[in-house]
Each structure stands twice: as structure tokens, then as C-alpha cells.
Design an enzyme around this catalytic site. Structure first.
Site, PDB file in Angstrom:
ATOM      1  N   SER A 119       0.746  -1.303   0.130  1.00 50.06           N
ATOM      2  CA  SER A 119       0.403  -0.044   0.287  1.00 50.06           C
ATOM      3  C   SER A 119       0.636   1.222  -0.283  1.00 50.06           C
ATOM      4  CB  SER A 119      -1.119   0.334   1.586  1.00 50.06           C
ATOM      5  OG  SER A 119      -1.707  -1.350   1.257  1.00 50.06           O
ATOM      6  N   HIS A 140      -0.733  -3.007  -6.890  1.00 46.91           N
ATOM      7  CA  HIS A 140      -1.381  -2.051  -5.285  1.00 46.91           C
ATOM      8  C   HIS A 140      -3.150  -2.482  -6.091  1.00 46.91           C
ATOM      9  CE1 HIS A 140      -3.144   1.271  -2.630  1.00 46.91           C
ATOM     10  NE2 HIS A 140      -2.941  -0.048  -2.396  1.00 46.91           N
ATOM     11  N   GLU A 152      -3.285  -0.084  -8.833  1.00 53.50           N
ATOM     12  CA  GLU A 152      -2.673   1.187  -9.179  1.00 53.50           C
ATOM     13  C   GLU A 152      -1.176   0.789  -9.357  1.00 53.50           C
ATOM     14  OE1 GLU A 152      -1.950   2.964  -5.542  1.00 53.50           O
ATOM     15  OE2 GLU A 152      -1.550   5.052  -6.309  1.00 53.50           O
ATOM     16  N   ASN A 190      -3.514   6.005  -1.691  1.00 61.61           N
ATOM     17  CA  ASN A 190      -3.164   6.161   0.356  1.00 61.61           C
ATOM     18  C   ASN A 190      -2.444   7.393   0.188  1.00 61.61           C
ATOM     19  OD1 ASN A 190      -4.409   4.091   1.546  1.00 61.61           O
ATOM     20  ND2 ASN A 190      -2.827   2.690  -0.011  1.00 61.61           N
TER      21      ASN A 190
HETATM   22  N1  LIG Z   1      -6.357  -4.306   3.281  1.00 58.94           N
HETATM   23  C1  LIG Z   1      -6.498  -3.535   2.157  1.00 58.94           C
HETATM   24  O1  LIG Z   1      -6.830  -3.645   2.522  1.00 58.94           O
HETATM   25  C2  LIG Z   1      -5.837  -3.657   1.678  1.00 58.94           C
HETATM   26  C3  LIG Z   1      -5.688  -2.578   0.537  1.00 58.94           C
HETATM   27  C4  LIG Z   1      -4.366  -2.633  -0.698  1.00 58.94           C
HETATM   28  C5  LIG Z   1      -3.194  -3.252   0.110  1.00 58.94           C
HETATM   29  N2  LIG Z   1      -3.296  -3.901   0.969  1.00 58.94           N
HETATM   30  C6  LIG Z   1      -1.787  -4.856   1.177  1.00 58.94           C
HETATM   31  O2  LIG Z   1      -2.167  -6.004   1.151  1.00 58.94           O
HETATM   32  C7  LIG Z   1      -0.895  -6.034   2.000  1.00 58.94           C
HETATM   33  C8  LIG Z   1      -1.692  -7.587   2.693  1.00 58.94           C
HETATM   34  O3  LIG Z   1      -2.812  -6.769   3.700  1.00 58.94           O
HETATM   35  P1  LIG Z   1      -4.041  -8.014   3.803  1.00 58.94           P
HETATM   36  O4  LIG Z   1      -4.921  -6.904   4.279  1.00 58.94           O
HETATM   37  O5  LIG Z   1      -4.305  -8.457   3.268  1.00 58.94           O
HETATM   38  O6  LIG Z   1      -3.233  -8.280   4.994  1.00 58.94           O
HETATM   39  P2  LIG Z   1      -3.804  -9.696   6.445  1.00 58.94           P
HETATM   40  O7  LIG Z   1      -3.205  -9.346   7.796  1.00 58.94           O
HETATM   41  O8  LIG Z   1      -5.257  -9.320   6.042  1.00 58.94           O
HETATM   42  O9  LIG Z   1      -3.059 -10.619   5.210  1.00 58.94           O
HETATM   43  C9  LIG Z   1      -1.152 -10.681   5.399  1.00 58.94           C
HETATM   44  C10 LIG Z   1      -0.985 -12.629   5.437  1.00 58.94           C
HETATM   45  O10 LIG Z   1       0.466 -12.807   4.659  1.00 58.94           O
HETATM   46  C11 LIG Z   1       0.611 -13.833   5.947  1.00 58.94           C
HETATM   47  N3  LIG Z   1       2.046 -13.237   6.205  1.00 58.94           N
HETATM   48  C12 LIG Z   1       3.033 -13.003   6.532  1.00 58.94           C
HETATM   49  N4  LIG Z   1       3.905 -12.867   6.681  1.00 58.94           N
HETATM   50  C13 LIG Z   1       4.266 -14.193   5.470  1.00 58.94           C
HETATM   51  C14 LIG Z   1       5.382 -14.464   3.852  1.00 58.94           C
HETATM   52  N5  LIG Z   1       6.399 -14.109   4.886  1.00 58.94           N
HETATM   53  N6  LIG Z   1       4.665 -15.742   3.811  1.00 58.94           N
HETATM   54  C15 LIG Z   1       4.481 -16.224   3.649  1.00 58.94           C
HETATM   55  N7  LIG Z   1       2.347 -14.969   4.197  1.00 58.94           N
HETATM   56  C16 LIG Z   1       3.165 -14.555   5.104  1.00 58.94           C
HETATM   57  C17 LIG Z   1       0.423 -13.897   6.959  1.00 58.94           C
HETATM   58  O11 LIG Z   1       0.146 -15.444   7.756  1.00 58.94           O
HETATM   59  C18 LIG Z   1      -1.301 -12.800   6.673  1.00 58.94           C
HETATM   60  O12 LIG Z   1      -2.234 -14.353   6.442  1.00 58.94           O
HETATM   61  C19 LIG Z   1       0.019  -5.303   3.006  1.00 58.94           C
HETATM   62  O13 LIG Z   1       0.524  -5.273   1.463  1.00 58.94           O
HETATM   63  C20 LIG Z   1      -1.433  -4.122   2.797  1.00 58.94           C
HETATM   64  O14 LIG Z   1      -0.504  -2.646   2.988  1.00 58.94           O
HETATM   65  C21 LIG Z   1      -4.028  -3.797   1.979  1.00 58.94           C
END
Ligand SMILES: NC(=O)c1ccc[n+]([C@@H]2O[C@H](COP(=O)([O-])OP(=O)(O)OC[C@H]3O[C@@H](n4cnc5c(N)ncnc54)[C@H](O)[C@@H]3O)[C@@H](O)[C@H]2O)c1
Length: 282
Positions: A119, A140, A152, A190
């Protein structure tokens, strides 16, 4: 574009949504997370999401079953040696992403593009952890991935035009609209969204309004489909804090300083919808 199998690392809210749209578009998906409980939860979430499309008459039961059959889950990262393209969606932490990309660089076929769903974190910094920074870019996706049409596309300092072209072509193949952004903290989405969410949290902290009144003002007064605090709970308060920290540190402007109430809620494990408690109770 000769992409048949896509590896997705991280099976949380975003990774499972990305895996779903890839599978719905006919691609094979290898979805990786650190443990079986995360993978089981992701599969349940994908099944539920596809089920809602079927209930609304937007997907046939046969297409749902075919999409589900295209997704394999594993905790073995080295299975991605077979992938033609890899998308990372793990925790929003620069060091964790750099360690992962270094590992992916060793596992993935040389021509494979490595995309990050970050993000806010610098694609240039992530790419520099690999021996293929020209083949590292940001993709993104927006939450929830099966519904939101934007991706994005972030071009790191070393990202090649060919990598941007292939990534954008993949986004379009998923039915999404790619929009390019330069590699500055928070990119476009963001950098603009998070200060609004942060300001709404300051307004709660200072007693300007309740979460309900603040969300109602923004919905009815500004025609936003969802109030900023409902949205923050949906994104995850831990993710919001991580993004604001990157904006604050990277741009150096005090206007991005994360609200102390946000920091306190995250320290207490109140991550929003995914933990059951945020500005609202779930
Ligand atoms: N939540 C949102 O609205 C959103 C929107 C756009 C982008 N993002 C980005 O997407 C990414 C994930 O966000 P999310 O909301 O899905 O998080 P989340 O916490 O729901 O999921 C993250 C997952 O990654 C796993 N994980 C952590 N380290 C790992 C590794 N080394 N190998 C494999 N798996 C691993 C965790 O166990 C977890 O299941 C982040 O970079 C976030 O900034 C989030």
C-alpha cells in the site's frame, strides 16, 4: 503474455481476493501462507465470495467450481518455482517484504516478474533486495479485490517499461483498470486517502463527533459510499497505521503523523473488522 500459473504469497484479505480474481480469469493459482489455518481461512473466504456471485446470478455454479479447482494452497514457498508471475500480499512491513523478495528471487524462474501489493512501501527498495529489479513492480489492488476495478501500477526506479506493460496487461486480463503511479510513499491512492482517515480518527479523539456521526457526515454530506472510520476498520487499523508511518517518515510532513488514538488501538489488538473490534464492534 504467456502467463498460465500465478503464485500469490500471503493469503489474508488481499492475497485471497487476488487469488480469486486470477482463478476466475482462468489462471492457475498457487496461494502461499505461513500456516494451514491461514490457508483454510482463505479458501473458506474465497468459497463464500464466489458463492455470493452465484447467488446474485453473476457466476454459474460450474464456473465457481472451476475457479476453486484452479487454486492450490501451500505453505512451501519453493512451489513457486513453477509460477510464471508472482504477486506478494504479505504484512505491510518493509523488512519482511525484502526478505521474502530475496527468497523469491532465488526460487522463481529468471524471466518471472515479481509484483508487490504494498500500500505504501517503496518498490525500488523492495526491488533492490533482488537480482532482477527491472522485473519488480507494484500492483496495488483495492479491497475487496473481486469488486474494486482499480489496480494502481507502481514503477520503481529500476522497473522496465516491458515489466509495466506485462503487469498492466495482466491487470486488464483480470477485468481491472491499471493506472500508473510513481514510486513515492503511499503512491496516489493512500497519499490522498490516509490523511482523510487519520483526520477522522483525530476528530474522534478530540470529541468532535462519534464514529457514527463522522461517518454519517461523510456519507450524506460528501456522497462517500462508506464513512472513513468504517473504511479504516475494513482496511485494518494495523494496515492504516503502517501506511501512515511510511507516509510520515518518507515525506517528512507532520500532516501525516499517525493519530495517537490509532496507535493505541493497534497496540491493544483492535485491528478493526478482522479482529472483531475497531471503531465499531463486529
Ligand atoms: N487491507 C487492505 O485494504 C489493503 C488494500 C490494498 C493493499 N493492501 C496491502 O496488501 C498486503 C496484505 O494486506 P492484508 O490486508 O491482506 O493483510 P492480512 O493481515 O489480512 O494478511 C497478510 C497475510 O500474510 C501472511 N504472511 C505474513 N508474512 C508472510 C510470509 N513471509 N510468507 C507468507 N505469508 C506471510 C500472514 O500470515 C497473513 O495471512 C499489505 O502489504 C497491505 O498493505 C491492503
Amino acid at each position: 503474455m504467456n502467463i498460465k500459473t500465478v503464485g500469490v504469497v500471503g493469503a489474508g484479505a488481499m492475497g485471497s481476493g487476488i487469488a480469486q480474481v486470477l482463478a476466475q480469469s482462468g489462471l492457475s493459482v498457487q496461494l502461499v501462507d505461513v500456516g494451514q489455518p491461514m490457508l483454510d481461512r482463505a479458501r473458506q473466504g474465497i468459497e463464500a465470495s464466489l458463492g455470493r456471485f452465484v447467488d446474485k446470478g453473476r457466476l454459474s455454479a460450474a464456473d465457481r467450481d472451476a475457479a476453486l479447482a484452479r487454486i492450490t494452497t501451500t505453505s512451501a514457498l519453493d512451489r513457486l518455482a513453477e509460477s510464471d508471475y508472482i504477486i506478494e500480499a504479505i504484512v505491510e512491513d518493509a523488512e519482511a517484504k525484502r526478505v521474502l523478495f530475496s527468497g523469491l528471487d532465488a526460487i522463481a524462474k529468471p524471466a518471472v516478474i515479481l509484483a508487490s501489493n504494498t500500500s505504501s512501501i517503496s518498490i525500488t527498495v523492495i526491488g533492490a533486495a533482488t537480482g532482477r529489479p527491472d522485473r519488480v513492480l507494484g500492483m496495488h489492488f483495492m479491497n475487496p479485490v473481486p469488486i474494486m476495478p482499480l489496480v494502481e501500477m507502481i514503477r520503481g526506479q529500476a522497473t522496465s517499461s516491458e515489466t509495466m506493460r506485462i503487469g498492466s496487461e495482466l491487470a486488464r486480463a483480470l477485468g481491472k483498470t491499471p493506472v500508473e503511479a510513481a514510486d513515492y510513499p503511499g503512491f496516489i491512492a493512500n497519499r490522498i486517502l490516509m490523511p482523510m482517515i487519520n483526520e477522522a480518527i483525530f476528530a474522534v479523539m478530540e470529541g468532535v463527533g462519534t464514529p457514527e456521526s463522522i461517518d454519517t457526515v461523510m456519507k450524506l454530506g460528501m456522497n462517500h459510499p462508506m464513512g472513513p472510520l468504517t473504511l479504516a476498520d475494513f482496511i485494518g487499523l494495523d494496515v492504516c497505521l503502517a501506511v501512515l508511518d511510511v507516509l510520515h517518515e518518507g515525506l517528512g510532513d507532520p500532516k501525516y503523523r499517525p493519530c495517537p488514538l490509532l496507535r493505541r488501538m493497534v497496540a491493544a489488538g483492535q485491528f478493526g473488522r478482522k479482529s472483531g473490534q475497531g471503531f465499531y464492534t463486529y
